[in-house]
Motif scaffolding. Sequence first.
Motif, PDB file in Angstrom:
ATOM      1  N   GLU A   1       0.792  -1.088   0.318  1.00  0.00           N
ATOM      2  CA  GLU A   1       0.136  -0.455   0.176  1.00  0.00           C
ATOM      3  C   GLU A   1       0.964   0.927  -0.095  1.00  0.00           C
ATOM      4  O   GLU A   1       1.500   1.220   0.672  1.00  0.00           O
ATOM      5  CB  GLU A   1      -1.137  -0.412   1.248  1.00  0.00           C
ATOM      6  CG  GLU A   1      -2.186   1.031   1.402  1.00  0.00           C
ATOM      7  CD  GLU A   1      -3.239   0.896   2.283  1.00  0.00           C
ATOM      8  OE1 GLU A   1      -3.715   2.046   2.226  1.00  0.00           O
ATOM      9  OE2 GLU A   1      -3.043  -0.641   2.629  1.00  0.00           O
ATOM     10  N   VAL A   2       0.763   2.097  -1.504  1.00  0.00           N
ATOM     11  CA  VAL A   2       1.925   3.404  -1.412  1.00  0.00           C
ATOM     12  C   VAL A   2       0.554   4.127  -1.716  1.00  0.00           C
ATOM     13  O   VAL A   2      -0.504   4.184  -2.619  1.00  0.00           O
ATOM     14  CB  VAL A   2       2.899   2.961  -2.508  1.00  0.00           C
ATOM     15  CG1 VAL A   2       3.454   4.500  -2.252  1.00  0.00           C
ATOM     16  CG2 VAL A   2       3.467   1.834  -2.503  1.00  0.00           C
ATOM     17  N   HIS A   3       0.919   5.191  -1.038  1.00  0.00           N
ATOM     18  CA  HIS A   3      -0.320   6.622  -1.030  1.00  0.00           C
ATOM     19  C   HIS A   3      -1.783   6.584  -1.217  1.00  0.00           C
ATOM     20  O   HIS A   3      -1.851   6.572  -2.285  1.00  0.00           O
ATOM     21  CB  HIS A   3       0.050   7.486  -1.910  1.00  0.00           C
ATOM     22  CG  HIS A   3       1.688   7.719  -2.030  1.00  0.00           C
ATOM     23  ND1 HIS A   3       2.684   8.496  -1.264  1.00  0.00           N
ATOM     24  CD2 HIS A   3       3.269   7.471  -3.450  1.00  0.00           C
ATOM     25  CE1 HIS A   3       3.356   8.714  -1.257  1.00  0.00           C
ATOM     26  NE2 HIS A   3       4.256   8.369  -1.900  1.00  0.00           N
ATOM     27  N   GLY A   4      -1.754   5.701  -0.599  1.00  0.00           N
ATOM     28  CA  GLY A   4      -3.391   4.559  -0.289  1.00  0.00           C
ATOM     29  C   GLY A   4      -3.872   3.933  -1.524  1.00  0.00           C
ATOM     30  O   GLY A   4      -5.029   3.773  -1.587  1.00  0.00           O
ATOM     31  N   LYS A   5      -2.937   3.640  -2.528  1.00  0.00           N
ATOM     32  CA  LYS A   5      -3.094   2.536  -3.147  1.00  0.00           C
ATOM     33  C   LYS A   5      -2.525   1.131  -3.371  1.00  0.00           C
ATOM     34  O   LYS A   5      -1.269   0.755  -2.759  1.00  0.00           O
ATOM     35  CB  LYS A   5      -2.543   3.073  -4.684  1.00  0.00           C
ATOM     36  CG  LYS A   5      -3.553   4.538  -5.185  1.00  0.00           C
ATOM     37  CD  LYS A   5      -2.375   5.056  -6.496  1.00  0.00           C
ATOM     38  CE  LYS A   5      -3.427   6.090  -7.012  1.00  0.00           C
ATOM     39  NZ  LYS A   5      -2.502   6.772  -8.334  1.00  0.00           N
TER      40      LYS A   5
ATOM     41  N   ARG B   1       9.588   3.049  -2.202  1.00  0.00           N
ATOM     42  CA  ARG B   1      10.230   3.628  -0.956  1.00  0.00           C
ATOM     43  C   ARG B   1      10.980   2.410  -0.467  1.00  0.00           C
ATOM     44  O   ARG B   1      11.195   1.106   0.044  1.00  0.00           O
ATOM     45  CB  ARG B   1       9.169   4.390  -0.302  1.00  0.00           C
ATOM     46  CG  ARG B   1       8.568   5.026  -0.039  1.00  0.00           C
ATOM     47  CD  ARG B   1       7.284   5.567   0.693  1.00  0.00           C
ATOM     48  NE  ARG B   1       7.467   6.206   1.948  1.00  0.00           N
ATOM     49  CZ  ARG B   1       7.267   6.477   3.103  1.00  0.00           C
ATOM     50  NH1 ARG B   1       5.673   6.959   2.811  1.00  0.00           N
ATOM     51  NH2 ARG B   1       7.666   6.714   3.834  1.00  0.00           N
TER      52      ARG B   1
ATOM     53  N   HIS C   1       9.915  11.881   7.159  1.00  0.00           N
ATOM     54  CA  HIS C   1       8.093  11.211   7.322  1.00  0.00           C
ATOM     55  C   HIS C   1       7.447  12.650   7.000  1.00  0.00           C
ATOM     56  O   HIS C   1       6.396  13.068   7.354  1.00  0.00           O
ATOM     57  CB  HIS C   1       7.900  10.819   8.024  1.00  0.00           C
ATOM     58  CG  HIS C   1       8.751   8.976   7.897  1.00  0.00           C
ATOM     59  ND1 HIS C   1       8.055   8.425   7.385  1.00  0.00           N
ATOM     60  CD2 HIS C   1       9.992   9.376   8.699  1.00  0.00           C
ATOM     61  CE1 HIS C   1       9.086   7.336   8.418  1.00  0.00           C
ATOM     62  NE2 HIS C   1      10.229   7.923   8.752  1.00  0.00           N
TER      63      HIS C   1
END
Length: 247
Positions: A95-99, A131, A183
Motif C-alpha cells: 500500500e503506497v499513498h493509499g493505493k 520507498r 516523513h
Amino acid sequence: MNVSRIALATGVAASSVLLLSGTAFAHVSVQPQGEAAKGGYATVNFKVPNERDNASTVKLEVNLPTEHPLASVMPQAVPGWKVVVTKAKLAKPLEVHGKQITEAVSKVTWTADGSKIEPGHFQQFPLSLGRLPEDTDQLVFKALQTYDNKEVVRWIEETKEGAPEPESPAPVLKLSAATEDEHGGGAKDASAKDGKNAAHGHDEDAKSQTASDESSDTTARVLGGVGILAGIAGVAFGVLAGRRRSS
C-alpha cells in the motif's frame, strides 16, 4: 650486486601480487549517490568492474530482494546499453499513498548495445529506488555479470556477520535510520522554528518598545527637573531684585 638484483626481483614480484590481488577482489557493488534512509527514496549506482584481461562485460542482471519489494524502480538511461525492467506478482500487496500495488520490479537487465566494459575499465548503472523499507538495515541485490566469451560470474553470496567476505559477494545497500524529513517532519520543524523566530522577534520588539518608553520617561524627568530648577532660580532672582530696590 647479487643482493641488489634479488631485492629488485622481490619488489617486482610483490608489486605483481598486489596488482593481481586488487583485480581479483574487485567485484560488483552498489553505492548510494546520496543518503539511503529508511522510508525514503534514493538513487544508487551499480558499479561493475571488468575483472578479465581477455574478455569484456556485455551484460548485467540485478535481482531485487523479494522479501522487501520496492514500489518504485526507475533505471537511468546509459549510452550504449539497452535496459529491460522485469516485474513479478507480489504475494502480499503493498500500500503506497493509499493505493494497492500488486506487482513490483523483480529484475533489471542491462545488455550491451554498441558498448561494453573493456578490460581495465568499469561502468556504473544508476537506479532510482523507493520507498526503502523501514524494517531492515540493508538490501541485498544478487547480480549476474556476463562476458563476451560466455562466462557468467554470479555475485550472489551473502556475507555472514563475523565471517570473512565470500569469494563472490552480492551487492549490499546499507540503510540508515529514517529522519523526520523523510516523513514530512521537516515542514513541521521549519514551521515551529519560524514560530519561535516570530515569537523571538515579538519579544525583541517588546523589549525595544520598553527601552524606548523608559528612555522617554527618563528624558521627561530630566526636563521636569531642569524646569523646577529654572523656576527656583527665577524666584530667587526676583527676591534679590526686590531687596535691592527697597535698599
